[in-house]
Design an enzyme around this catalytic site. Structure first.
Site, PDB file in Angstrom:
ATOM      1  N   HIS A 159     -40.050  53.918  15.735  1.00 52.51           N
ATOM      2  CA  HIS A 159     -41.309  54.333  16.753  1.00 52.51           C
ATOM      3  C   HIS A 159     -42.574  55.111  16.010  1.00 52.51           C
ATOM      4  CE1 HIS A 159     -38.256  54.229  20.085  1.00 52.51           C
ATOM      5  NE2 HIS A 159     -37.286  54.560  19.231  1.00 52.51           N
ATOM      6  N   SER A 286     -67.137  49.774   1.718  1.00 54.40           N
ATOM      7  CA  SER A 286     -67.900  49.784   3.086  1.00 54.40           C
ATOM      8  C   SER A 286     -69.401  49.569   2.573  1.00 54.40           C
ATOM      9  CB  SER A 286     -67.727  51.144   3.769  1.00 54.40           C
ATOM     10  OG  SER A 286     -68.702  51.211   4.598  1.00 54.40           O
ATOM     11  N   LYS A 292     -65.126  54.457   0.780  1.00 53.25           N
ATOM     12  CA  LYS A 292     -64.084  53.541   1.447  1.00 53.25           C
ATOM     13  C   LYS A 292     -63.562  52.527   0.838  1.00 53.25           C
ATOM     14  CE  LYS A 292     -63.101  53.252   5.439  1.00 53.25           C
ATOM     15  NZ  LYS A 292     -63.686  52.758   6.580  1.00 53.25           N
ATOM     16  N   GLU A 299     -55.555  43.177   6.529  1.00 54.96           N
ATOM     17  CA  GLU A 299     -55.887  43.235   7.979  1.00 54.96           C
ATOM     18  C   GLU A 299     -56.123  41.624   8.296  1.00 54.96           C
ATOM     19  OE1 GLU A 299     -58.518  47.107   8.542  1.00 54.96           O
ATOM     20  OE2 GLU A 299     -59.446  45.641   6.923  1.00 54.96           O
TER      21      GLU A 299
END
Ligand code: ARG
Length: 467
Positions: A159, A286, A292, A299
């Site tokens: 979970h 970024s 970043k 992804e």
């Protein structure tokens, strides 16, 4: 505007297809990649025709030489593909006919329907073998990461809540199991593809005395004992796309596995977890925020898994309502199959690269796994060893957790008197349940994350993956 009648099937037509129709129906822009398999199929077919006396040896040899020359041109990028010739099969046949008069006999006892079915089975066999090798390379990269960090403990999650401590390697071994099943699926698809449809003709075979077993053997459609494997029903053979579907399904499931691994690593690489640092080579920055470092490779793997599922769905829908046997709809089977192949291969390579360059932040892992609450179940097991029923033990440890929370102290900082107030079976040694190395050592059963088991699994995978 109508074009000149199409050469290979133009006999009954007074005019050729409209320009728009040609653009609409051509597939050579996509199926040209079947060329090596189409050439292989044509060589085997013409060898068979010569074997049964439908071609002279001289004709066969001329055809073979012509096909080889075309193959060389294709490899060199010199072959001219024509959209007006529709597909890979007609492009090659027409080019051959220009060089070799005997090529007019090549299509004897053959249809594009059994030809394309054969090409695709040859292609799928090669694709399965290639993805099998790539799966192994990805497994090797994961095994490398496990080997380098074999002593690192992390919390395992259910979970997405910290659950119980596991060796980092134990979680990586879970990935190896997933990929091993994927490899098994590709091996099964390879086996299912290993039946030769050639000789099924357009739908009902041929009246000519061909030797299907000869062709099957030539093309490597054989069982383990070298016996030829030929499809058993001509109507099924030209309309069946099960292997395409199974292949896309195997790719989709591999994609789901890769996506779940990617998701774990995206979490682990986040500031919140910081268990791992991803290699710069597979991340991007970024354009706006200088600090970043984004896990783009992972992804994209997650994103491409959606595409793999889409391809499977396309194929299922494509075939679902089709009457037997061949319908032109089936030409649309290639793009999703090729795309699933290419994207799965890419995802596996990128995953391997990401694992190979991944660094583990040992300090963050030690901190995360130090929480004694992760061993609450071990404390329940302690009570079980003292003769308490598990349900009662679970309840008692729940009480201990509540007490620690109320007092805002870690679980193992309560006093003996306090825990005894919850359950009388606690003794002086109760805190030993929180000794992490000892706790891990108690996990001795097969498939558990104890150190001896992890070592055993490491040896097993090294052997399996030939390291
Ligand atoms: N390009 C076609 C395909 O992939 C080959 C088979 C064509 N057969 C036909 N009857 N028009 O489906």
């Amino acid at each position: 505007m109508a074009h000149q009648a199409q050469a290979t099937w133009g006999g009954r037509f007074s005019s050729g297809p409209a320009g728009l129709m040609l653009r609409f129906s051509e597939s050579v822009s996509c199926d040209a990649r079947l060329a090596p398999f189409d050439l292989q199929g044509s060589k085997a077919h013409s060898a068979m025709l010569a074997h049964v006396g439908l071609l002279s040896r001289r004709e066969r040899d001329a055809i073979h030489r012509g096909l080889d020359a075309i193959g060389c041109e294709i490899i060199a990028g010199k072959f001219k593909w024509h959209a007006k010739l529709e597909d890979v099969h007609m492009n090659i046949e027409q080019a051959l006919t220009k060089r070799v008069p005997a090529a007019a006999k090549l299509h004897t006892a053959r249809s594009r329907n059994d030809q394309v079915a054969t090409d695709m089975r040859l292609y799928l066999k090669a694709a399965c073998a290639e993805l099998g090798t790539q799966l192994q390379a990805a497994q090797q990269a994961i095994l490398g990461a496990a080997t380098r960090h074999v002593d690192v403990l992390i919390p395992g999650y259910t979970h997405l809540q910290r659950a119980q401590p596991v060796y980092f390697a134990h979680q990586l071994f879970a990935y190896l199991e997933m990929l091993e099943r994927d490899a098994g699926r590709f091996a099964a698809v390879h086996d299912h593809a290993n039946w030769c449809p050639l000789g099924s003709g357009a739908i009902a075979g041929t009246t000519l005395p061909i030797d299907r077993e000869f062709t099957a053997k030539r093309l490597g459609f054989v069982d383990a004992a070298g016996r030829p494997r030929v499809t058993q029903n001509s109507m099924d053979a030209v309309s069946d796309r099960d292997v395409h579907l199974e292949f896309a399904a195997a790719c989709a499931l591999t994609g789901v596995h890769l996506s779940r691994m990617a998701e774990d690593m995206i979490l682990w690489a986040s500031m919140e977890f910081k268990f791992v640092e991803l290699p710069d080579a597979f991340c991007t920055g970024s354009s706006l925020m200088p600090q970043k470092k984004n896990p783009d490779s992972l992804e994209l793997i997650r994103g491409k898994s959606a595409r793999l599922q889409g391809n499977l769905h396309t194929l299922l829908t494509l075939v679902k309502g089709l009457p037997l046997t061949y319908n032109r709809d089936l030409q649309e089977d290639k793009r999703p199959v090729f795309d699933s192949h290419d994207q799965t291969a890419l995802c596996l390579a990128v995953l391997a690269g990401t694992f190979a360059g991944m660094k583990v932040n040992r300090f963050r892992c030690v901190m995360a796994v130090a929480d004694p609450a992760l061993l609450a179940t071990d404390l329940a097991d302690y009570l079980v060893r003292a003769g308490v029923a598990f349900r009662e033990a679970h309840h008692a440890v729940g009480g201990v957790v509540r007490l620690a929370e109320r007092q805002k102290v870690p679980l193992n900082r309560l006093s003996l008197a306090e825990v005894q107030s919850v359950h009388a079976a606690f003794r002086k040694d109760w805190v030993e349940a929180f000794d992490l190395p000892k706790a891990m050592q108690r996990r001795t059963g097969t498939g558990m994350p104890g150190p001896a088991q992890v070592k055993r699994q490491l040896a097993r995978w090294k052997k399996l993956l030939g390291q």
